[in-house]
Write an enzyme that holds these catalytic residues in place. Structure first.
Site, short mmCIF file in Angstrom:
data_model
loop_
_atom_site.label_atom_id
_atom_site.label_comp_id
_atom_site.label_asym_id
_atom_site.label_seq_id
_atom_site.Cartn_x
_atom_site.Cartn_y
_atom_site.Cartn_z
N HIS A 43 -3.69 -4.90 0.45
CA HIS A 43 -3.21 -5.36 1.75
C HIS A 43 -3.32 -6.88 1.87
CE1 HIS A 43 -2.56 -1.59 3.99
NE2 HIS A 43 -3.52 -1.10 3.22
N CYS B 154 0.83 -1.20 0.00
CA CYS B 154 0.00 0.00 0.00
C CYS B 154 0.87 1.26 0.00
CB CYS B 154 -0.99 -0.02 1.16
SG CYS B 154 -2.36 1.16 0.96
N GLU C 78 -2.07 -8.68 4.02
CA GLU C 78 -2.08 -9.05 5.43
C GLU C 78 -3.43 -8.82 6.10
OE1 GLU C 78 -1.21 -4.61 5.70
OE2 GLU C 78 -1.14 -6.24 4.24
#
Length: 246
Positions: free
Chosen positions: A188, A98, A190
Site C-alpha cells: 500500500h 493490493c 498510499e
C-alpha cells in the site's frame, strides 16, 4: 485540457480512514493528482462502473485495495475483471494496489490465491529490479524500498508477458508490469503507519483469531517497532505518478 483519471474503489469508505483522511479516493487523489487534472470516483464494489463509451476519455485508472477476495466470484469482481481486460486492450494505464494488484493479475490470465504462509502485515522491504529503475530514469529508485503490507492473498503466477519488478521474503511477486500501461503493487504506497495501526485495530475487532495469533506471535506490530520502520512513501509516490503520467 488536463489528463483525466479514475479511481476504481473496491472498498467501502468508513471508519477512521474516512474520518481522518476523507476516504480512499481523497487519499489517492492527494497522493497522485496534479493541477489541471480531473480525478473521478467509481464505487465498483457498489456496482458503479464507468460507461464503456467514456473509457477513451481517461488516461489511466487506479484499482484500490479491498476486504474482498480478488479470487472471489462476486458479480462486481467479475465485471471488474472484464473492465480491466477492456482497458488493457485499449492501452489505457491501470495501476493496481493490493487487491487491485491481484485482481489485475487475474483479469490478465495470471494465478492468484491464499498465501500459504499466512497474513503479511507490517512495514516490509521490497527488493526492486533494475528494470523498474530503467523505466523511470528521471529519479533514483533504491534497490530496496519499504512499504506497508496488509494481505492474506498473493499473486502466484504473473500474467503472460509480465515483468516481475519487485519481490520480498514472503511474497515473490510484489510488483509486476505488463508493457508500459499495466502495473501491480501488492503493498500500500498510499498508507501511513497511522492508517495501519487503525486498520489492525479493525481487524482485531472482528475477532479474526488467525490474525490475532499472527500479531501476538510476530511482535512486530507494537508502536515502537513501527515508528522505527517507516515506509518510503515519497519514493512510491514518484513511482506511481511516473507510471500513470508517462
Amino acid at each position: 485540457m488536463g489528463k483525466r483519471f479514475g479511481v476504481l474503489l473496491c472498498a467501502p469508505d468508513e471508519g477512521y480512514l474516512k474520518k481522518r483522511y476523507g476516504g480512499y479516493f481523497t487519499l489517492f487523489a492527494n497522493m497522485l493528482s496534479e493541477p489541471g487534472e480531473t480525478w473521478d470516483l467509481f464505487r465498483v464494489a457498489d456496482h458503479q462502473f464507468p460507461a464503456t463509451e467514456d473509457l477513451c476519455k481517461y488516461h489511466g485508472f487506479v484499482v484500490t485495495g479491498s476486504r474482498y477476495d480478488a479470487h472471489g466470484n462476486d458479480l462486481w469482481i467479475l465485471k471488474l475483471c472484464n473492465l480491466l481486460q477492456t482497458l488493457y486492450t485499449m492501452d489505457i494505464k491501470v495501476l493496481g494496489i493490493c487487491f487491485g494488484h491481484q485482481v489485475l493479475c487475474r483479469a490478465l490470465g495470471g494465478k492468484i490465491g491464499r498465501n500459504l504462509a499466512g497474513w503479511d502485515i507490517g512495514v516490509r522491504k521490497i527488493r526492486v529490479s533494475d528494470k523498474l529503475a530503467a523505466k523511470y530514469p528521471g529519479f533514483k529508485i533504491p534497490s530496496v524500498i519499504s512499504i506497508i503490507e496488509c494481505h492474506q492473498d498473493k499473486v502466484y503466477r504473473a500474467p503472460l508477458g509480465a515483468e516481475i519488478v519487485g519481490s520480498s521474503v514472503k511474497t515473490n511477486i510484489e510488483m509486476f508490469c505488463v508493457g508500459d500501461n499495466i502495473m501491480g503493487i501488492q503493498g500500500h504506497p498510499e498508507y501511513t503507519t497511522d492508517i495501519l495501526f487503525h486498520l489492525v485495530d479493525g481487524i482485531l475487532d472482528k475477532n479474526l483469531a488467525e490474525v490475532r495469533v499472527f500479531l501476538n506471535f510476530q511482535e512486530k506490530m507494537n508502536a515502537d517497532a513501527l515508528q522505527k520502520k517507516q515506509p518510503d512513501r515519497d519514493i512510491w509516490q514518484k513511482i506511481c505518478k511516473s507510471f500513470l503520467k508517462a
